[in-house]
Design a protein around this motif. Structure first.
Motif, PDB file in Angstrom:
ATOM      1  N   ALA A  66       0.812  -1.224   0.000  1.00  0.00           N
ATOM      2  CA  ALA A  66       0.000   0.000   0.000  1.00  0.00           C
ATOM      3  C   ALA A  66       0.847   1.276   0.000  1.00  0.00           C
ATOM      4  O   ALA A  66       0.438   2.296  -0.540  1.00  0.00           O
ATOM      5  CB  ALA A  66      -0.922  -0.009   1.211  1.00  0.00           C
ATOM      6  N   LYS A  67       2.041   1.210   0.610  1.00  0.00           N
ATOM      7  CA  LYS A  67       2.790   2.466   0.813  1.00  0.00           C
ATOM      8  C   LYS A  67       4.113   2.483   0.052  1.00  0.00           C
ATOM      9  O   LYS A  67       4.625   1.430  -0.360  1.00  0.00           O
ATOM     10  CB  LYS A  67       3.066   2.642   2.309  1.00  0.00           C
ATOM     11  N   ASP A  68       4.671   3.688  -0.081  1.00  0.00           N
ATOM     12  CA  ASP A  68       5.961   3.854  -0.754  1.00  0.00           C
ATOM     13  C   ASP A  68       7.021   2.944  -0.134  1.00  0.00           C
ATOM     14  O   ASP A  68       6.912   2.559   1.032  1.00  0.00           O
ATOM     15  CB  ASP A  68       6.430   5.318  -0.618  1.00  0.00           C
ATOM     16  N   ASN A  69       8.049   2.670  -0.907  1.00  0.00           N
ATOM     17  CA  ASN A  69       9.170   1.800  -0.488  1.00  0.00           C
ATOM     18  C   ASN A  69       8.698   0.402  -0.109  1.00  0.00           C
ATOM     19  O   ASN A  69       9.290  -0.258   0.743  1.00  0.00           O
ATOM     20  CB  ASN A  69       9.932   2.405   0.699  1.00  0.00           C
ATOM     21  N   GLU A  85     -11.936  13.688  -2.745  1.00  0.00           N
ATOM     22  CA  GLU A  85     -11.549  13.763  -1.339  1.00  0.00           C
ATOM     23  C   GLU A  85     -10.817  12.495  -0.910  1.00  0.00           C
ATOM     24  O   GLU A  85     -11.242  11.387  -1.249  1.00  0.00           O
ATOM     25  CB  GLU A  85     -12.831  13.932  -0.515  1.00  0.00           C
ATOM     26  N   ASN A  86      -9.722  12.678  -0.178  1.00  0.00           N
ATOM     27  CA  ASN A  86      -8.928  11.540   0.318  1.00  0.00           C
ATOM     28  C   ASN A  86      -8.271  10.724  -0.789  1.00  0.00           C
ATOM     29  O   ASN A  86      -8.083   9.519  -0.646  1.00  0.00           O
ATOM     30  CB  ASN A  86      -9.772  10.595   1.185  1.00  0.00           C
ATOM     31  N   LYS A  87      -7.943  11.381  -1.908  1.00  0.00           N
ATOM     32  CA  LYS A  87      -7.224  10.706  -3.006  1.00  0.00           C
ATOM     33  C   LYS A  87      -5.866  10.248  -2.476  1.00  0.00           C
ATOM     34  O   LYS A  87      -5.149  11.018  -1.856  1.00  0.00           O
ATOM     35  CB  LYS A  87      -7.060  11.715  -4.149  1.00  0.00           C
ATOM     36  N   TYR A  88      -5.544   8.980  -2.684  1.00  0.00           N
ATOM     37  CA  TYR A  88      -4.256   8.452  -2.205  1.00  0.00           C
ATOM     38  C   TYR A  88      -3.565   7.688  -3.321  1.00  0.00           C
ATOM     39  O   TYR A  88      -4.202   6.958  -4.079  1.00  0.00           O
ATOM     40  CB  TYR A  88      -4.473   7.515  -0.999  1.00  0.00           C
ATOM     41  N   PHE A  89      -2.247   7.875  -3.419  1.00  0.00           N
ATOM     42  CA  PHE A  89      -1.478   7.097  -4.408  1.00  0.00           C
ATOM     43  C   PHE A  89      -0.038   6.962  -3.924  1.00  0.00           C
ATOM     44  O   PHE A  89       0.427   7.748  -3.096  1.00  0.00           O
ATOM     45  CB  PHE A  89      -1.523   7.781  -5.782  1.00  0.00           C
ATOM     46  N   ARG A 105      -9.707   0.793  -4.810  1.00  0.00           N
ATOM     47  CA  ARG A 105      -8.928   1.272  -5.952  1.00  0.00           C
ATOM     48  C   ARG A 105      -9.938   1.978  -6.866  1.00  0.00           C
ATOM     49  O   ARG A 105     -10.866   1.357  -7.369  1.00  0.00           O
ATOM     50  CB  ARG A 105      -8.238   0.101  -6.652  1.00  0.00           C
ATOM     51  N   VAL A 106      -9.755   3.248  -7.090  1.00  0.00           N
ATOM     52  CA  VAL A 106     -10.760   4.056  -7.795  1.00  0.00           C
ATOM     53  C   VAL A 106     -10.446   4.153  -9.283  1.00  0.00           C
ATOM     54  O   VAL A 106     -11.298   3.870 -10.131  1.00  0.00           O
ATOM     55  CB  VAL A 106     -10.846   5.467  -7.160  1.00  0.00           C
ATOM     56  N   ILE A 156      -2.183   3.819  -9.499  1.00  0.00           N
ATOM     57  CA  ILE A 156      -3.543   3.653  -8.971  1.00  0.00           C
ATOM     58  C   ILE A 156      -3.892   4.810  -8.042  1.00  0.00           C
ATOM     59  O   ILE A 156      -3.117   5.140  -7.139  1.00  0.00           O
ATOM     60  CB  ILE A 156      -3.670   2.314  -8.195  1.00  0.00           C
ATOM     61  N   LEU A 157      -5.045   5.401  -8.283  1.00  0.00           N
ATOM     62  CA  LEU A 157      -5.587   6.380  -7.344  1.00  0.00           C
ATOM     63  C   LEU A 157      -6.582   5.629  -6.462  1.00  0.00           C
ATOM     64  O   LEU A 157      -7.565   5.071  -6.963  1.00  0.00           O
ATOM     65  CB  LEU A 157      -6.301   7.511  -8.090  1.00  0.00           C
ATOM     66  N   ALA A 158      -6.288   5.596  -5.166  1.00  0.00           N
ATOM     67  CA  ALA A 158      -7.125   4.826  -4.237  1.00  0.00           C
ATOM     68  C   ALA A 158      -7.840   5.768  -3.274  1.00  0.00           C
ATOM     69  O   ALA A 158      -7.492   6.944  -3.163  1.00  0.00           O
ATOM     70  CB  ALA A 158      -6.245   3.848  -3.465  1.00  0.00           C
ATOM     71  N   SER A 159      -8.832   5.212  -2.588  1.00  0.00           N
ATOM     72  CA  SER A 159      -9.500   5.958  -1.528  1.00  0.00           C
ATOM     73  C   SER A 159      -8.642   5.845  -0.274  1.00  0.00           C
ATOM     74  O   SER A 159      -8.257   4.723   0.097  1.00  0.00           O
ATOM     75  CB  SER A 159     -10.863   5.336  -1.208  1.00  0.00           C
TER      76      SER A 159
END
Ligand code: AMP
Ligand code: GLY
Length: 421
Positions: A216-219, A408-412, A380-381, A332-335
């Motif tokens: 889910a996260k960087d690295n 709102e709350n876009k995460y990537f 995953r949006v 991927i742009l996720a919630s």
């Protein structure tokens, strides 16, 4: 011809986009589809796992060919149900889809036919697993046997984590009956590569390579997800690796399935890890990858429907696959919160910017239309894909394009393909 696509995620949007480029197709239906697919196909209010309804629809609308994007209907036997009615469908039957549906089956297959993979043991009761894990080397990998949305794999750094993992999979049944059998696997180190291959039961044609970023996260930190971004091709998938895999992995798998009376027709997705001891198979899937399809299919020059038909007709040896000499990156742009709890129903803006641009795609995954607005409807949006002359350019273009979209709350992740020069 009339085509039906089964599924409603980013992968299916990519498949529908590719099919929409074919001159041979007059009409595309998609069940259930999503807000992006709606602009290219007629979306049906039928769930991808509602096999009876899908058969009924394909019969009454005289669908010429059905393409299955998702794993669940394949493992449930959608191909068998269609074939019983004489309907043409692209994908493996239930017996062949077991290569994805059961990790213990696929591990036993690889062992029997000498296909390189991690050493493993399987367990049907947790006490035996614990005894084994007490004397194991760490890290070690625990896998639920069945389908678990790509989340049924736990990497454990010590015995306490492994004990907790056994509880989660086998006792708490967090992944349902997928956890009835536990596979415990040696931990391997290396670059991961996904290779999606067309199969006609005897012949196998690998597509260009891709690499997914599952954490889910960087690295590569955080929980495992369905995939947070991909790039294609993988520079680590050298000619030498390719030749090795063609001989000892792809064709060997086709032959093994045939020898077991489980002829595989459809897409065989081979998840590889390039270790110091050579390439090894991490997993098989029986369908296009998501989000691997989002970087591989836009680079393919062939007419997808013709390749799928060659698989069904057993004439894949007549096909030569061609890919553009470029690269693609999908972010991927996720919630926010995914893969754990997240919110739905947030309005998405900026999608129209993709309509006028070539080389850029906004593949919808968890989206829904309400009135004139498109809103978020899943973890995953969107998958934002860009093509470039090389990976560096494709990456720059993809990251530029994600700034066009807001919700709102876009995460990537910010590091998709970052290690690549
Ligand atoms: P799978 O669903 O089997 O592909 O596993 C999901 C992810 O877990 C893979 O993409 C790897 O990153 C990791 N993984 C699975 N098996 C192993 C292994 N034997 N050694 C190291 N990492 C693994
Ligand atoms: N991206 C991994 C999968 O489709 O299973």
């Amino acid at each position: 011809m009339k085509v039906l696509v089964v599924g409603g995620g980013g992968r299916e949007h990519t498949i529908v986009q590719k099919l929409s480029e074919s001159k041979r197709i007059d009409k595309i239906y998609c069940a259930p589809g999503n807000a992006g697919i709606e602009s290219l196909a007629e979306c049906l209010d039928i769930m991808a796992t509602d096999i009876d309804k899908l058969v009924e629809f394909a019969e009454s609308y005289k669908i010429d060919l059905t393409i299955v994007g998702m794993d669940d209907p394949l493992v449930m036997g959608i191909v068998d149900a269609f074939q019983e009615k004489g309907l043409r469908i692209f994908g493996p039957n239930k017996r062949a889809a077991l290569i994805e549906g059961s990790k213990s089956f696929s591990k036993d297959l690889m062992k029997k036919y000498n296909i390189p993979t991690a050493a493993y043991e399987t367990f049907t009761n947790s006490d035996d697993a614990i005894i084994y894990l007490k004397k194991s080397k760490y890290p070690i990998v625990l896998k639920a046997d069945g389908l678990a949305l790509g989340k049924g794999v736990l990497i454990c750094n010590n015995f306490n984590e492994a004990k907790e993992g056994v509880k989660i999979i086998m006792e708490d049944k967090q992944f349902g009956s997928a956890g009835n059998i536990l596979v415990v696997e040696e931990f391997l180190v290396g670059r991961e590569v996904s290779v999606l291959c067309y199969c006609d039961g005897s012949n196998i044609l690998p597509m260009t390579s891709a690499q997914d970023h599952k954490r889910a996260k960087d690295n590569d930190e955080g929980l495992n997800t369905g995939g947070m971004g991909t790039f294609s091709p993988s520079p680590f998938y050298t000619k030498e690796v390719e030749e090795f895999c063609e001989k000892f992995v792809y064709q060997a798998t086709m032959d093994a399935m045939k020898a077991e009376g489980r002829n595989f027709v459809g897409i065989l997705f081979v998840g590889l890890i390039l270790t110091e001891d050579g390439p090894k198979v991490l997993e098989y899937n029986a369908r296009f990858g998501d989000p691997e399809a989002q970087v591989v299919l836009p680079r393919m020059k062939n007419d997808l429907i013709s390749v799928c038909e060659a698989c069904i007709d057993g004439s894949l040896d007549q096909i030569e696959l061609e890919f553009e000499d470029n690269a693609a990156v999908c972010v991927i742009l996720a919630s926010g919160g995914y893969p754990e709890e997240y919110q739905k129903g947030k309005v998405i803006s900026g999608l129209e910017k993709f309509n006028t641009k070539t080389d850029y795609f906004a593949f919808h995954a968890g989206t829904k239309k309400t009135g004139n607005e498109v809103i978020t409807n899943g973890g995953r949006v969107l998958g934002i894909t860009a093509k470039g002359n090389d990976l560096k350019q494709a990456r720059e273009k993809a990251y530029n394009a994600i700034s066009w979209i807001e919700f709102e709350n876009k995460y990537f992740r910010t590091d998709i393909g970052k290690a690549i020069k």
